[in-house]
Design a protein around this motif. Structure first.
Motif, PDB file in Angstrom:
ATOM      1  N   GLU A   1       0.811  -1.217   0.000  1.00  0.00           N
ATOM      2  CA  GLU A   1       0.000   0.000   0.000  1.00  0.00           C
ATOM      3  C   GLU A   1       0.843   1.266   0.000  1.00  0.00           C
ATOM      4  OE1 GLU A   1      -3.198   1.772  -0.723  1.00  0.00           O
ATOM      5  OE2 GLU A   1      -3.473  -0.319  -0.108  1.00  0.00           O
ATOM      6  N   GLU A   2       2.006   1.244   0.656  1.00  0.00           N
ATOM      7  CA  GLU A   2       2.796   2.448   0.871  1.00  0.00           C
ATOM      8  C   GLU A   2       3.234   3.115  -0.435  1.00  0.00           C
ATOM      9  OE1 GLU A   2       3.300  -0.441   2.251  1.00  0.00           O
ATOM     10  OE2 GLU A   2       2.645  -0.041   4.320  1.00  0.00           O
ATOM     11  N   ALA A   3       3.434   2.324  -1.491  1.00  0.00           N
ATOM     12  CA  ALA A   3       3.920   2.897  -2.749  1.00  0.00           C
ATOM     13  C   ALA A   3       3.146   2.328  -3.934  1.00  0.00           C
ATOM     14  CB  ALA A   3       5.413   2.622  -2.900  1.00  0.00           C
ATOM     15  N   ARG A   4       1.863   2.077  -3.751  1.00  0.00           N
ATOM     16  CA  ARG A   4       1.071   1.408  -4.786  1.00  0.00           C
ATOM     17  C   ARG A   4       1.029   2.217  -6.081  1.00  0.00           C
ATOM     18  NH1 ARG A   4      -2.472  -2.538  -4.439  1.00  0.00           N
ATOM     19  NH2 ARG A   4      -2.523  -2.390  -2.165  1.00  0.00           N
ATOM     20  N   SER A   5       0.642   3.476  -6.021  1.00  0.00           N
ATOM     21  CA  SER A   5       0.529   4.296  -7.230  1.00  0.00           C
ATOM     22  C   SER A   5       1.878   4.459  -7.919  1.00  0.00           C
ATOM     23  CB  SER A   5      -0.050   5.671  -6.879  1.00  0.00           C
ATOM     24  OG  SER A   5      -1.379   5.567  -6.417  1.00  0.00           O
ATOM     25  N   THR A   6       2.923   4.631  -7.140  1.00  0.00           N
ATOM     26  CA  THR A   6       4.258   4.799  -7.721  1.00  0.00           C
ATOM     27  C   THR A   6       4.678   3.552  -8.480  1.00  0.00           C
ATOM     28  OG1 THR A   6       4.843   6.244  -5.877  1.00  0.00           O
ATOM     29  CG2 THR A   6       6.653   5.371  -7.207  1.00  0.00           C
ATOM     30  N   ILE A   7       4.480   2.388  -7.887  1.00  0.00           N
ATOM     31  CA  ILE A   7       4.846   1.136  -8.547  1.00  0.00           C
ATOM     32  C   ILE A   7       4.026   0.936  -9.818  1.00  0.00           C
ATOM     33  CG2 ILE A   7       4.786  -1.374  -8.295  1.00  0.00           C
ATOM     34  CD1 ILE A   7       5.468  -0.988  -5.341  1.00  0.00           C
ATOM     35  N   MET A   8       2.742   1.218  -9.764  1.00  0.00           N
ATOM     36  CA  MET A   8       1.902   1.055 -10.943  1.00  0.00           C
ATOM     37  C   MET A   8       2.341   1.968 -12.078  1.00  0.00           C
ATOM     38  SD  MET A   8      -1.855   0.664  -9.146  1.00  0.00           S
ATOM     39  CE  MET A   8      -2.702   0.683 -10.719  1.00  0.00           C
ATOM     40  N   ASN A   9       2.746   3.181 -11.750  1.00  0.00           N
ATOM     41  CA  ASN A   9       3.215   4.098 -12.798  1.00  0.00           C
ATOM     42  C   ASN A   9       4.565   3.674 -13.358  1.00  0.00           C
ATOM     43  OD1 ASN A   9       1.467   6.644 -13.308  1.00  0.00           O
ATOM     44  ND2 ASN A   9       1.348   6.373 -11.087  1.00  0.00           N
ATOM     45  N   LEU A  10       5.427   3.126 -12.517  1.00  0.00           N
ATOM     46  CA  LEU A  10       6.721   2.656 -13.009  1.00  0.00           C
ATOM     47  C   LEU A  10       6.547   1.521 -14.013  1.00  0.00           C
ATOM     48  CD1 LEU A  10       8.876   2.674  -9.732  1.00  0.00           C
ATOM     49  CD2 LEU A  10       9.068   4.232 -11.684  1.00  0.00           C
ATOM     50  N   PHE A  11       5.552   0.679 -13.806  1.00  0.00           N
ATOM     51  CA  PHE A  11       5.338  -0.428 -14.722  1.00  0.00           C
ATOM     52  C   PHE A  11       4.685   0.007 -16.025  1.00  0.00           C
ATOM     53  CE2 PHE A  11       5.388  -3.451 -10.921  1.00  0.00           C
ATOM     54  CZ  PHE A  11       6.699  -3.814 -11.179  1.00  0.00           C
ATOM     55  N   ARG A  12       4.220   1.241 -16.111  1.00  0.00           N
ATOM     56  CA  ARG A  12       3.702   1.761 -17.372  1.00  0.00           C
ATOM     57  C   ARG A  12       4.800   2.387 -18.237  1.00  0.00           C
ATOM     58  NH1 ARG A  12      -1.319   2.155 -18.674  1.00  0.00           N
ATOM     59  NH2 ARG A  12      -0.906   3.989 -19.956  1.00  0.00           N
ATOM     60  N   VAL A  13       5.982   2.564 -17.687  1.00  0.00           N
ATOM     61  CA  VAL A  13       7.075   3.153 -18.459  1.00  0.00           C
ATOM     62  C   VAL A  13       7.446   2.276 -19.654  1.00  0.00           C
ATOM     63  CG1 VAL A  13       9.506   3.821 -18.385  1.00  0.00           C
ATOM     64  CG2 VAL A  13       7.968   4.510 -16.535  1.00  0.00           C
ATOM     65  N   PRO A  14       7.649   0.950 -19.491  1.00  0.00           N
ATOM     66  CA  PRO A  14       7.974   0.135 -20.671  1.00  0.00           C
ATOM     67  C   PRO A  14       6.888   0.174 -21.738  1.00  0.00           C
ATOM     68  CG  PRO A  14       8.438  -1.074 -18.649  1.00  0.00           C
ATOM     69  CD  PRO A  14       7.675   0.148 -18.248  1.00  0.00           C
ATOM     70  N   LEU A  15       5.626   0.189 -21.321  1.00  0.00           N
ATOM     71  CA  LEU A  15       4.534   0.247 -22.284  1.00  0.00           C
ATOM     72  C   LEU A  15       4.612   1.519 -23.118  1.00  0.00           C
ATOM     73  CD1 LEU A  15       1.764  -0.478 -23.521  1.00  0.00           C
ATOM     74  CD2 LEU A  15       0.724   0.644 -21.551  1.00  0.00           C
ATOM     75  N   ASN A  16       4.760   2.667 -22.450  1.00  0.00           N
ATOM     76  CA  ASN A  16       4.842   3.926 -23.181  1.00  0.00           C
ATOM     77  C   ASN A  16       6.050   3.962 -24.101  1.00  0.00           C
ATOM     78  OD1 ASN A  16       2.556   5.613 -22.205  1.00  0.00           O
ATOM     79  ND2 ASN A  16       3.514   5.342 -20.222  1.00  0.00           N
ATOM     80  N   ALA A  17       7.155   3.349 -23.668  1.00  0.00           N
ATOM     81  CA  ALA A  17       8.341   3.296 -24.520  1.00  0.00           C
ATOM     82  C   ALA A  17       8.062   2.495 -25.790  1.00  0.00           C
ATOM     83  CB  ALA A  17       9.509   2.688 -23.746  1.00  0.00           C
TER      84      ALA A  17
END
Length: 567
Positions: free
Chosen positions: A372-388
């Motif tokens: 829970e502490e970094a849920r949004s941050t982790i989810m956004n980091l995993f979208r970086v490869p997709l956007n690339a």
């Protein structure tokens, strides 16, 4: 075929939905019902506002006189901002609050809609940047908020999956409705009108969030940079979180590739002897994109209902492995059955059903494994490869070979099953995967080389069919046509205004074309196959080698044949 299939799928979807209602016991907890209603009403508005904008982004830019290269830059800027700035802004949710971040989504996307009123490249660029950041928030903050509240209120863990299943079902319904609303409004008031409607929806959504939602966050005591460091630490140390991220990136990358390639895969090949082809002037028959898109959305709804049924009897990790393998196999249909429109369409329907299962399943597993502490941050980091990956697709220099593309996507999705096996190792080894991964694409199989060449030379132009990706790659790279637009647009030839366009007829008995440039005869196996568009470039024309058989080739000098819309 596509219309009748829509009726069949609609009937089957209704049957599965009622079966789900009869089989899965409804949660009659009044507090949960109220919680689900407060989330669903906001989420449907958030995604609906996004869907409404999709069909007419490219058309609006064209109406402002933007050049094709300028429009391409605008779309690349949107995905770049989502990858860079959006990852940071989306991470604000863990530190400053998810509710506030969701309201920020409405504000940023509304500002992006306002910029559409100005026919200025740099103002529109600002709008694309704002839209990219807003998209990152949409795919992270909303889910983070509902997962936290669900755990905080002490609801049963199984009800979280049911909630995400309902969200996927509602998203598919609103996608169809938004496409119809967008088309009607654009026809009556112009291309900018759908963005005004979207802005109104966003304003209503923001007000509802402010009135109905409570604030929650990850660890408010940590500065932003420490939250990001904590997210990287979790990804590095927790193997399950890492596997989830890899699964998300690969599957979403496969979906965006599918979005790019489903139209040329379903478009029938040109056959000069066919009556339908002759009736269309020997040109490729355009498929009804609106009905095809509706079929896909209904298939996703079926998948969401199937997920709900499976969740009653099996843990998510157990049934997702075969779902991913089925999805990989379905995307191999254009390779295995090249030119068979019905079989390919059935494969794509199966893939969309798997998508309908995948989305609520992935959200459920993220709610289970991501801290829970970094849920949004982790989810956004995993979208970086997709956007690339999307940016690389938008910046492509030459068109992707359809059969190879879908084969590679199938292999990528099959590899996801290995990652899923790490999440649920007690299930056993994956069976049959070696055969799938050892499958040779037409490029690798020398026996199918000429069949691949014929397919590659077909004069088809891919269509980009998705919300933010809609018409992202302009003509001549990608045809401007939205997936849920009922209109049948054609590829613009404005970019050829300085060149001389000549139709080259190939006949079975005479391959000599009356051109003012020397064009050697094509190989016999291409007789009568297609019509060619040939552009005279004078001394600037490069040489092109047409491969006939291994070790044999024919060189054409002085002309450049357009392959798949790319000179």
């Amino acid at each position: 075929m596509f219309v009748s299939t829509l009726y069949v799928l609609g009937t089957f979807c209704a049957a599965v939905y009622w079966l789900t209602k009869a089989t899965v016991p409804a949660n009659k907890d009044a507090s949960f019902v109220e919680f689900q209603r407060s989330y669903m009403s906001v989420y449907i508005l958030a995604t609906g506002a996004d869907w409404i904008q999709g069909p007419h982004v490219y058309a609006l830019y064209q109406s402002y006189g933007m050049k094709a290269h300028e429009i391409e830059i605008l779309f690349v800027a949107g995905f770049s901002s989502s990858m860079l700035v959006g990852t940071i802004i989306g991470s604000f949710a863990d530190t400053f609050g998810r509710r506030s971040n969701c309201i920020l989504y409405g504000i940023l996307y509304s500002c992006a809609c306002i910029t559409k009123h100005f026919p200025n490249f740099w103002i529109l660029m600002i709008g694309r940047v704002l839209g990219g950041v807003a998209t990152s928030i949409l795919y992270s903050a909303f889910e983070s908020w509902v997962v936290y509240e669900h755990h905080h209120l002490g609801f049963d863990s199984s009800s979280l999956g049911v909630l995400f299943s309902h969200a996927t079902l509602g998203n598919s319904l609103v996608a169809i409705a938004a496409g119809l609303i967008s088309q009607v409004v654009a026809d009556k008031f112009g291309f900018v009108a759908p963005f005004d409607v979207s802005m109104l929806v966003l304003m209503v959504m923001a007000i509802m969030i402010a009135c109905l939602w409570k604030e929650n966050c990850g660890d408010a005591g940590l500065p932003l940079y420490q939250t990001c460091c904590a997210a990287f630490t979790v990804i590095r140390k927790d193997r399950k979180v890492l596997c989830l991220g890899i699964i998300q990136s690969l599957f979403e990358g496969a979906m965006y590739t599918f979005v790019l390639e489903w139209t040329p895969a379903l478009s029938p090949p040109i056959d000069p002897t066919d009556e339908v082809t002759l009736a269309h002037g020997n040109e490729r028959v355009t498929i009804p994109h609106g009905y095809v898109f509706a079929n896909f959305m209904v298939a996703i709804m079926i998948g969401s209902c199937i997920f709900k049924l499976l969740l009653v009897h099996l843990p998510v990790e157990s049934f997702m492995r075969p779902v991913l393998l089925i999805a990989a196999g379905s995307l191999a249909m254009p390779v295995l059955f090249h030119g068979e429109q019905m079989l390919i369409f059935v494969g794509f329907i199966i893939f969309e059903v798997c998508v309908g299962i995948f989305w609520p399943a992935l959200s459920t597993m993220r709610g289970k494994y991501v801290p829970e502490e970094a849920r949004s941050t982790i989810m956004n980091l995993f979208r970086v490869p997709l956007n690339a990956v999307v940016i690389l697709i938008l910046l492509q220099v030459s068109i992707y070979m359809l059969s190879c593309m879908l084969s590679i996507v199938g292999e990528d999705m099959a590899m996801e099953a290995f990652d899923m096996d790490l999440l649920h190792p007690e299930i056993g080894d994956i069976t049959g995967l070696d055969d799938l991964l050892s499958f040779k694409s037409p490029v690798e199989d020398s026996n199918a080389e000429m069949e691949w060449l014929d397919g590659f030379l077909d004069d088809s132009t891919p269509v980009l069919n998705d919300r933010m990706m809609t018409d992202a790659v302009p003509s001549p790279h990608i045809k401007s046509e939205h997936s849920y637009s009922m209109a049948e647009g054609r590829c613009s030839s404005a970019h050829l205004q300085h060149d001389r366009l000549i139709d080259l007829e190939l006949h079975s008995d005479n391959l000599t074309a009356e051109l003012d440039v020397d064009l050697p005869s094509f190989p016999p196996h291409l007789h009568g196959k297609i019509r060619r568009q040939v552009i005279a470039h004078g001394n600037r024309a490069p040489e092109m080698v047409i491969k006939q058989e291994p070790g044999e080739s024919k060189t054409v000098t002085g002309v450049c044949v357009i392959l798949h819309g790319v000179p």
